[in-house]
Design an enzyme around this catalytic site. Structure first.
Site: not given
Length: 218
Positions: A40, A66-69
């Site tokens: 990431r 960038i989205s939260q995992p």
């Protein structure tokens, strides 16, 4: 230019992140493996790189994140990706979510509304050697020229479920989309049972950047 190095430290942090996602309820081993295998930190600006394995969303420019995992894992698990699935992703952003779909064996079509972001991500994915179909345009209307799709994933908050997206889904196909106001949305999983029947399942509340465009927020 950012050096693409994946050190033992990065791998260790990724393992810890995967353990956290498992603790939070992600059950799909294939999704967890994809997150474990994709660095990431490659998708981060060098100034933020130390935060890459926190379970948080981060800015990537052009008002996007960038989205939260956990969000990536949750949406991907709902999609139930099978190798060879033709998947449309709306909101390419950094390319991280699209790359997870690619690792899972999907044939990915992804569309980005912000020109600068589209151009940068296209160059970057080429460097990573990740092959997918990238498009610039209004994703709120889908990508009818390449329809129908087995799965459609929307990575921005929509005011309604755009009818155009349901039309572009195969019978038996799944649409995962966050729907609500500009601040909070409910995650929906819509399974197209026939041309007139859609099974609707509702999940937790999330907070996404707004889906812009004709069938999104203006």
């Amino acid at each position: 230019m950012l050096k693409l190095e994946d050190t033992y430290l990065h791998k260790g942090k990724r393992k810890a992140l995967v353990a956290l996602l498992r603790e939070k309820g992600i059950k799909s081993e294939s999704v967890l493996n994809a997150i474990n295998n994709l660095p990431r930190h490659f998708f981060f600006d060098s100034a933020l790189i130390s935060h890459a394995y926190e379970d948080k969303a981060f800015p990537i420019g052009e008002g996007q994140t960038i989205s939260q995992p956990y969000t990536v894992a949750f949406q991907t698990e709902l999609l139930d990706i099978r190798p060879g699935d033709k998947v449309l992703e709306i909101g390419t952003g950094s390319g991280y979510q699209a790359s997870i779909l690619h690792i899972l064996g999907a044939e990915v079509y992804t569309i980005e509304y912000q020109k600068k972001l589209y151009e940068g991500t296209k160059r970057f994915l080429k460097r990573l050697g990740i092959e997918m179909n990238l498009f610039y345009g209004d994703g709120s209307e889908g990508l009818p020229s390449h329809a129908p799709y087995d799965k459609i994933l929307v990575t921005a908050g929509a005011p309604i479920v755009p009818n155009s997206l349901l039309k572009q889904l195969k019978i038996g196909g799944i649409l995962v989309i966050p729907v609500g106001d500009r601040k909070r949305q409910t995650m929906l999983k819509l399974t197209k049972k026939s041309e007139t029947k859609v099974l609707r399942e509702e999940y937790d509340a999330f907070s996404f950047v707004p889906l812009l465009g004709k069938d999104g927020w203006r």
